[in-house]
Write an enzyme that holds these catalytic residues in place. Structure first.
Site, PDB file in Angstrom:
ATOM      1  N   LYS A 164     120.647  78.794 177.766  1.00 33.95           N
ATOM      2  CA  LYS A 164     119.238  79.146 177.558  1.00 33.95           C
ATOM      3  C   LYS A 164     118.498  77.959 176.921  1.00 33.95           C
ATOM      4  O   LYS A 164     118.803  76.818 177.224  1.00 33.95           O
ATOM      5  CB  LYS A 164     119.136  80.447 176.755  1.00 33.95           C
ATOM      6  CG  LYS A 164     119.968  81.569 177.406  1.00 33.95           C
ATOM      7  CD  LYS A 164     119.717  82.933 176.849  1.00 33.95           C
ATOM      8  CE  LYS A 164     120.569  83.975 177.599  1.00 33.95           C
ATOM      9  NZ  LYS A 164     120.337  85.325 177.165  1.00 33.95           N
ATOM     10  N   GLU A 173     123.139  91.892 184.942  1.00 30.84           N
ATOM     11  CA  GLU A 173     122.852  91.747 183.510  1.00 30.84           C
ATOM     12  C   GLU A 173     121.871  92.841 183.099  1.00 30.84           C
ATOM     13  O   GLU A 173     120.649  92.676 183.263  1.00 30.84           O
ATOM     14  CB  GLU A 173     122.217  90.382 183.237  1.00 30.84           C
ATOM     15  CG  GLU A 173     123.095  89.208 183.555  1.00 30.84           C
ATOM     16  CD  GLU A 173     122.733  87.989 182.717  1.00 30.84           C
ATOM     17  OE1 GLU A 173     123.623  87.463 182.054  1.00 30.84           O
ATOM     18  OE2 GLU A 173     121.554  87.594 182.690  1.00 30.84           O
ATOM     19  N   GLU A 218     114.998  86.871 181.613  1.00 34.09           N
ATOM     20  CA  GLU A 218     114.059  86.178 180.704  1.00 34.09           C
ATOM     21  C   GLU A 218     113.023  85.384 181.498  1.00 34.09           C
ATOM     22  O   GLU A 218     111.884  85.241 181.056  1.00 34.09           O
ATOM     23  CB  GLU A 218     114.853  85.289 179.731  1.00 34.09           C
ATOM     24  CG  GLU A 218     115.589  86.143 178.694  1.00 34.09           C
ATOM     25  CD  GLU A 218     116.846  85.531 178.115  1.00 34.09           C
ATOM     26  OE1 GLU A 218     117.079  84.323 178.288  1.00 34.09           O
ATOM     27  OE2 GLU A 218     117.627  86.293 177.495  1.00 34.09           O
ATOM     28  N   ASN A 265     125.375  80.312 179.998  1.00 35.90           N
ATOM     29  CA  ASN A 265     123.923  80.131 180.053  1.00 35.90           C
ATOM     30  C   ASN A 265     123.467  79.757 178.649  1.00 35.90           C
ATOM     31  O   ASN A 265     123.373  80.618 177.772  1.00 35.90           O
ATOM     32  CB  ASN A 265     123.252  81.426 180.524  1.00 35.90           C
ATOM     33  CG  ASN A 265     121.736  81.294 180.555  1.00 35.90           C
ATOM     34  OD1 ASN A 265     121.204  80.212 180.318  1.00 35.90           O
ATOM     35  ND2 ASN A 265     121.056  82.399 180.835  1.00 35.90           N
ATOM     36  N   SER A 271     125.945  90.375 176.247  1.00 36.68           N
ATOM     37  CA  SER A 271     126.782  90.462 175.047  1.00 36.68           C
ATOM     38  C   SER A 271     128.279  90.397 175.347  1.00 36.68           C
ATOM     39  O   SER A 271     129.075  91.045 174.670  1.00 36.68           O
ATOM     40  CB  SER A 271     126.437  91.720 174.232  1.00 36.68           C
ATOM     41  OG  SER A 271     125.081  91.671 173.811  1.00 36.68           O
TER      42      SER A 271
END
Ligand code: 13P
Length: 237
Positions: free
Chosen positions: A11, A153, A89, A9, A195
């Protein structure tokens, strides 16, 4: 047997240098499915370079008067098979609710696409011992009997360097699997995100119910991402 899946990802970042080249670590692998989720701007180039690529969000609305959005139908027409839905997010920045996420997942499935749906609790929710009930609620409105991928996540582990312990992650993954209907319990892949990096990938990926990773920060570093893919490939489950 579930083939491991490692997804990048990126982002709101450009594609990493070399990502589109012939020896790119983002290419799919003989033993591991590899997917990239670039920004909308890079999607077409990734597909042209024969990466398996999908958007980080797509609107369930039909094409029309929705300024700033890109529809699931347009994404499908572009040639994407995968789409990320409900990343925390997106939930935080754009107020996406569980119902919004379910609408995206259903729209993706209706167009023959494969949604990768994110769930996960916040730090406060975990501290209050509510992580399982939060995740259960996030999953409740989803068509779990369909062919989807789930990404667990924990929000407190995203971009923080804090990772769920392999045991905590496994416990949640097993719990999520227990919530799946019988017909999908063994076949659905459940990814871990938060992470993940070369240093912790083996311990996480070796857990029986962790079928891969949704990688953020480390996916922007081609060498690190390639190492994670190789760790997944070497995994004997
Ligand atoms: P990090 O790997 O940077 O923690 O991000 C995880 C993530 O949000 C992937 O979708």
């Amino acid at each position: 047997m579930r083939t491991p899946l490692i997804a990048a990802n990126w982002k709101m970042n450009p594609a990493p240098a070399g990502a589109l080249g012939t020896s790119s670590p983002y290419r799919t692998h003989a033993a591991v499915d590899v997917i990239v989720f670039p920004s909308f701007l890079d999607l077409k180039e990734c597909l042209a370079a024969k990466l398996i690529a999908g958007p980080q969000f797509a609107s369930p609305e039909e094409p029309g008067a929705h300024t700033g959005d890109v529809s699931m139908t347009m994404i499908k027409t572009l040639g994407c098979r995968y789409v990320l839905c409900g990343h925390s997010e997106r939930r935080a920045d754009h107020g996406e609710t569980d119902a919004d996420v379910a609408a995206q997942v259903i729209a993706a499935l209706e167009r023959g696409m494969h949604p990768v749906v994110c769930v996960g609790e916040s730090q406060e929710q975990r501290k209050a011992g509510k992580e399982k009930s939060v995740v259960k609620k996030q999953l409740a409105g989803l068509p779990l009997e369909s062919d989807i991928t789930i990404a667990y996540e924990p929000v407190w582990a995203i971009g923080t360097g804090k990772t769920a312990t392999p045991a905590d992650a496994q416990e949640m993954h097993a719990y999520i699997r227990s919530l799946l209907p019988e017909n999908r319990r063994n076949g659905t892949r459940i990814l871990y995100g938060g992470s993940m990096k070369p240093e912790n990938a083996e311990e996480l990926l070796k857990q029986p119910d962790i079928d891969g990773g949704l990688v953020g920060g480390a996916s922007l570093k081609p060498d690190d991402f390639g190492k994670i893919v190789e760790i997944a490939a070497a995994m004997q489950k």
